[in-house]
Design a protein around this motif. Sequence first.
Motif, PDB file in Angstrom:
ATOM      1  N   PHE A 172     -11.598  17.166 -13.865  1.00 32.51           N
ATOM      2  CA  PHE A 172     -11.807  17.363 -12.439  1.00 32.51           C
ATOM      3  C   PHE A 172     -12.678  16.210 -11.958  1.00 32.51           C
ATOM      4  CE2 PHE A 172     -14.947  18.748  -9.328  1.00 32.51           C
ATOM      5  CZ  PHE A 172     -14.160  19.273  -8.317  1.00 32.51           C
ATOM      6  N   GLY A 173     -12.337  15.619 -10.832  1.00 26.65           N
ATOM      7  CA  GLY A 173     -13.143  14.520 -10.312  1.00 26.65           C
ATOM      8  C   GLY A 173     -13.345  14.628  -8.811  1.00 26.65           C
TER       9      GLY A 173
ATOM     10  N   MET B 176     -10.968   7.712  -4.532  1.00 26.18           N
ATOM     11  CA  MET B 176     -10.032   8.759  -4.941  1.00 26.18           C
ATOM     12  C   MET B 176     -10.475  10.100  -4.373  1.00 26.18           C
ATOM     13  SD  MET B 176      -7.386   9.331  -6.804  1.00 26.18           S
ATOM     14  CE  MET B 176      -6.533  10.492  -7.842  1.00 26.18           C
ATOM     15  N   PRO B 177      -9.567  10.836  -3.730  1.00 28.65           N
ATOM     16  CA  PRO B 177      -9.940  12.173  -3.259  1.00 28.65           C
ATOM     17  C   PRO B 177     -10.113  13.143  -4.433  1.00 28.65           C
ATOM     18  CG  PRO B 177      -7.690  11.615  -2.581  1.00 28.65           C
ATOM     19  CD  PRO B 177      -8.227  10.457  -3.343  1.00 28.65           C
ATOM     20  N   LEU B 178     -10.565  14.333  -4.113  1.00 28.64           N
ATOM     21  CA  LEU B 178     -10.706  15.406  -5.091  1.00 28.64           C
ATOM     22  C   LEU B 178      -9.427  15.500  -5.915  1.00 28.64           C
ATOM     23  CD1 LEU B 178     -12.402  17.965  -5.930  1.00 28.64           C
ATOM     24  CD2 LEU B 178     -11.022  19.183  -4.249  1.00 28.64           C
ATOM     25  N   ASN B 179      -9.557  15.527  -7.254  1.00 27.06           N
ATOM     26  CA  ASN B 179      -8.365  15.534  -8.104  1.00 27.06           C
ATOM     27  C   ASN B 179      -8.626  16.306  -9.383  1.00 27.06           C
ATOM     28  OD1 ASN B 179      -8.984  13.377 -10.420  1.00 27.06           O
ATOM     29  ND2 ASN B 179      -9.905  12.697  -8.506  1.00 27.06           N
ATOM     30  N   THR B 180      -7.551  16.806  -9.971  1.00 26.87           N
ATOM     31  CA  THR B 180      -7.671  17.557 -11.216  1.00 26.87           C
ATOM     32  C   THR B 180      -6.429  17.360 -12.069  1.00 26.87           C
ATOM     33  OG1 THR B 180      -8.254  19.705 -12.146  1.00 26.87           O
ATOM     34  CG2 THR B 180      -6.706  19.717 -10.315  1.00 26.87           C
ATOM     35  N   ARG B 181      -6.611  17.501 -13.368  1.00 32.16           N
ATOM     36  CA  ARG B 181      -5.525  17.479 -14.352  1.00 32.16           C
ATOM     37  C   ARG B 181      -5.737  18.661 -15.281  1.00 32.16           C
ATOM     38  NH1 ARG B 181      -2.889  12.653 -15.709  1.00 32.16           N
ATOM     39  NH2 ARG B 181      -3.475  10.956 -14.358  1.00 32.16           N
TER      40      ARG B 181
ATOM     41  N   THR C 134      -3.937  10.280   3.868  1.00 34.65           N
ATOM     42  CA  THR C 134      -2.711  10.658   3.161  1.00 34.65           C
ATOM     43  C   THR C 134      -2.748  12.143   2.809  1.00 34.65           C
ATOM     44  OG1 THR C 134      -3.671  10.023   1.031  1.00 34.65           O
ATOM     45  CG2 THR C 134      -2.355   8.361   2.172  1.00 34.65           C
ATOM     46  N   ALA C 135      -1.574  12.702   2.642  1.00 37.36           N
ATOM     47  CA  ALA C 135      -1.457  14.107   2.262  1.00 37.36           C
ATOM     48  C   ALA C 135      -1.735  14.270   0.770  1.00 37.36           C
ATOM     49  CB  ALA C 135      -0.047  14.613   2.577  1.00 37.36           C
ATOM     50  N   GLY C 136      -2.108  15.458   0.377  1.00 39.09           N
ATOM     51  CA  GLY C 136      -2.288  15.763  -1.035  1.00 39.09           C
ATOM     52  C   GLY C 136      -0.937  15.875  -1.721  1.00 39.09           C
ATOM     53  N   TYR C 137      -0.972  15.916  -3.042  1.00 41.62           N
ATOM     54  CA  TYR C 137       0.277  16.040  -3.801  1.00 41.62           C
ATOM     55  C   TYR C 137      -0.009  16.642  -5.168  1.00 41.62           C
ATOM     56  CZ  TYR C 137      -1.303  11.808  -6.211  1.00 41.62           C
ATOM     57  OH  TYR C 137      -2.028  10.905  -6.930  1.00 41.62           O
ATOM     58  N   ALA C 138       1.056  17.052  -5.815  1.00 37.43           N
ATOM     59  CA  ALA C 138       0.957  17.577  -7.177  1.00 37.43           C
ATOM     60  C   ALA C 138       2.136  17.047  -7.983  1.00 37.43           C
ATOM     61  CB  ALA C 138       0.976  19.102  -7.165  1.00 37.43           C
ATOM     62  N   LEU C 139       1.891  16.782  -9.246  1.00 34.83           N
ATOM     63  CA  LEU C 139       2.917  16.312 -10.176  1.00 34.83           C
ATOM     64  C   LEU C 139       2.919  17.219 -11.392  1.00 34.83           C
ATOM     65  CD1 LEU C 139       2.000  12.511 -10.229  1.00 34.83           C
ATOM     66  CD2 LEU C 139       3.871  13.564  -8.967  1.00 34.83           C
ATOM     67  N   LEU C 140       4.084  17.407 -11.966  1.00 35.10           N
ATOM     68  CA  LEU C 140       4.200  18.141 -13.215  1.00 35.10           C
ATOM     69  C   LEU C 140       4.762  17.169 -14.251  1.00 35.10           C
ATOM     70  CD1 LEU C 140       3.824  20.931 -14.479  1.00 35.10           C
ATOM     71  CD2 LEU C 140       6.219  21.402 -13.958  1.00 35.10           C
ATOM     72  N   ASN C 141       4.014  16.930 -15.312  1.00 33.77           N
ATOM     73  CA  ASN C 141       4.406  15.986 -16.357  1.00 33.77           C
ATOM     74  C   ASN C 141       4.716  16.729 -17.643  1.00 33.77           C
ATOM     75  OD1 ASN C 141       3.765  13.758 -14.664  1.00 33.77           O
ATOM     76  ND2 ASN C 141       1.625  13.977 -15.205  1.00 33.77           N
ATOM     77  N   LEU C 142       5.725  16.266 -18.350  1.00 32.27           N
ATOM     78  CA  LEU C 142       6.072  16.783 -19.665  1.00 32.27           C
ATOM     79  C   LEU C 142       6.087  15.595 -20.611  1.00 32.27           C
ATOM     80  CD1 LEU C 142       6.968  19.196 -21.386  1.00 32.27           C
ATOM     81  CD2 LEU C 142       9.323  18.697 -20.707  1.00 32.27           C
TER      82      LEU C 142
ATOM     83  N   ASP D  38      -6.050  16.169  -3.786  1.00 31.71           N
ATOM     84  CA  ASP D  38      -6.275  16.677  -2.437  1.00 31.71           C
ATOM     85  C   ASP D  38      -5.907  15.605  -1.404  1.00 31.71           C
ATOM     86  OD1 ASP D  38      -7.051  18.444  -0.447  1.00 31.71           O
ATOM     87  OD2 ASP D  38      -9.200  18.143  -0.741  1.00 31.71           O
ATOM     88  N   ASN D  39      -5.777  16.025  -0.143  1.00 33.71           N
ATOM     89  CA  ASN D  39      -5.494  15.043   0.904  1.00 33.71           C
ATOM     90  C   ASN D  39      -6.672  14.087   1.051  1.00 33.71           C
ATOM     91  OD1 ASN D  39      -6.973  17.273   1.950  1.00 33.71           O
ATOM     92  ND2 ASN D  39      -6.540  16.572   4.014  1.00 33.71           N
ATOM     93  N   LYS D  40      -6.364  12.858   1.437  1.00 27.32           N
ATOM     94  CA  LYS D  40      -7.398  11.829   1.607  1.00 27.32           C
ATOM     95  C   LYS D  40      -7.725  11.735   3.086  1.00 27.32           C
ATOM     96  CE  LYS D  40      -8.396   6.978   0.634  1.00 27.32           C
ATOM     97  NZ  LYS D  40      -9.631   7.122  -0.071  1.00 27.32           N
ATOM     98  N   ASP D  41      -8.881  12.284   3.454  1.00 28.71           N
ATOM     99  CA  ASP D  41      -9.285  12.220   4.855  1.00 28.71           C
ATOM    100  C   ASP D  41     -10.627  11.511   5.031  1.00 28.71           C
ATOM    101  OD1 ASP D  41     -10.895  14.179   3.788  1.00 28.71           O
ATOM    102  OD2 ASP D  41     -10.064  15.800   4.985  1.00 28.71           O
ATOM    103  N   SER D  42     -11.260  11.110   3.951  1.00 33.95           N
ATOM    104  CA  SER D  42     -12.459  10.281   4.023  1.00 33.95           C
ATOM    105  C   SER D  42     -12.011   8.839   3.785  1.00 33.95           C
ATOM    106  CB  SER D  42     -13.470  10.712   2.954  1.00 33.95           C
ATOM    107  OG  SER D  42     -14.602   9.882   3.010  1.00 33.95           O
ATOM    108  N   VAL D  43     -11.903   8.073   4.869  1.00 32.24           N
ATOM    109  CA  VAL D  43     -11.290   6.746   4.797  1.00 32.24           C
ATOM    110  C   VAL D  43     -12.209   5.692   5.422  1.00 32.24           C
ATOM    111  CG1 VAL D  43      -8.922   7.619   4.816  1.00 32.24           C
ATOM    112  CG2 VAL D  43     -10.057   7.124   6.973  1.00 32.24           C
ATOM    113  N   SER D  44     -11.880   4.442   5.169  1.00 28.12           N
ATOM    114  CA  SER D  44     -12.575   3.320   5.786  1.00 28.12           C
ATOM    115  C   SER D  44     -11.903   3.030   7.130  1.00 28.12           C
ATOM    116  CB  SER D  44     -12.514   2.082   4.881  1.00 28.12           C
ATOM    117  OG  SER D  44     -13.031   0.963   5.563  1.00 28.12           O
TER     118      SER D  44
END
Length: 176
Positions: free
Chosen positions: A97-98, A115-120, A154-162, A140-146
């Motif tokens: 978690f970061g 990097m926005p809030l993220n987890t693996r 940007t919107a948040g997203y999720a990936l599923l890896n195998l 998570d979505n990126k709303d803290s920007v320069s």
Amino acid sequence: LALRPERAVTTSVTFDWHAADRRWELQMTPYYTRVADYIDAVQWDAATNAPRAVPVTGAFTVLKYANQSARIFGLDVSGKLRLAETGFGVFGLEGKFGYVDGENTRTGDGLYQLMPLNTRIALTQRSDGWDNALELVAVDNKDSVSRVRNEIETAGYALLNLRFARQWERVRVDVG
């Protein structure tokens, strides 16, 4: 440009909890950094050869590097848990978690490309040279920007890896 080198002071501590046999582990590292002479961009007005009095938004503009000041803080968490040992191998759960936040303390603007809030989270299986995982990555979505750089939210997203891996004495093959 006559930029001075950045000077940073970081305060951090790592907490490490685990079972004596390492069947489970949890590490947490909060951190805080102050950066003097942080090299950041300012919007530049070429006509007056000075920083823009009113920043341009939603359009390209000339940027120039300048020394500023900044602060960065965050938290990194990681952990492992051995779930079971069977004839099919050792099954486990691993996660990271970061979280990081940063601000140009002179202008109040967000820092670029944080990097926005993220987890693996991964379900793992290891047996006789095999190392396999089913992993979920969520950001998570990126709303803290320069804003000075017109960085886009940007919107948040999720990936599923195998992933599958096979290790021999001197060779490893990974497929994902």
